[in-house]
Design a protein around this motif. Sequence first.
Motif, PDB file in Angstrom:
ATOM      1  N   SER A 113     -30.806 -30.973 -70.317  1.00  0.00           N
ATOM      2  CA  SER A 113     -31.418 -30.901 -71.653  1.00  0.00           C
ATOM      3  C   SER A 113     -32.766 -30.195 -71.524  1.00  0.00           C
ATOM      4  N   MET A 154     -28.014 -31.812 -77.506  1.00  0.00           N
ATOM      5  CA  MET A 154     -28.928 -31.216 -76.565  1.00  0.00           C
ATOM      6  C   MET A 154     -29.955 -30.416 -77.353  1.00  0.00           C
ATOM      7  N   HIS A 212     -29.291 -24.172 -69.260  1.00  0.00           N
ATOM      8  CA  HIS A 212     -29.516 -25.109 -70.364  1.00  0.00           C
ATOM      9  C   HIS A 212     -28.429 -24.945 -71.425  1.00  0.00           C
TER      10      HIS A 212
END
Length: 122
Positions: free
Chosen positions: A42, A1, A36
């Motif tokens: 992402s 990510m 996040h």
Amino acid sequence: MSDPPADFTGQPRDDLGPVFREPWEAQAFAMTLALHQQGLFSWSEWAEALAAQIAHAQAAGDADLGDTYYRHWLAALETLVAAKGASSSDELSRYRRAWAHAADRTPHGQPLDLQPRDFTVT
């Protein structure tokens, strides 16, 4: 990510960093970063959601003077949270109405206190 960019391009800022005109803007910013970091989305998904929200607002006549940036930020966050199944659009709308009711009944300058009665107003 991917990690969020250090400069948050497009975000209102001054020489010291992000600028928040009201506490809710800082809270929306912090919630976005926290969700996040927890892996709900992402950073590229977030950037796409925010860009889409801003483009939609501009197409609807938003003058894009910077004063509505965090309204777009919050709308993008709500859209992404609902799309990811972390909440529903109905639940988010229910809370939005409750917070609006709490704000209407709270004297200016006083902290908002969300109460069960705020959810019964239609």
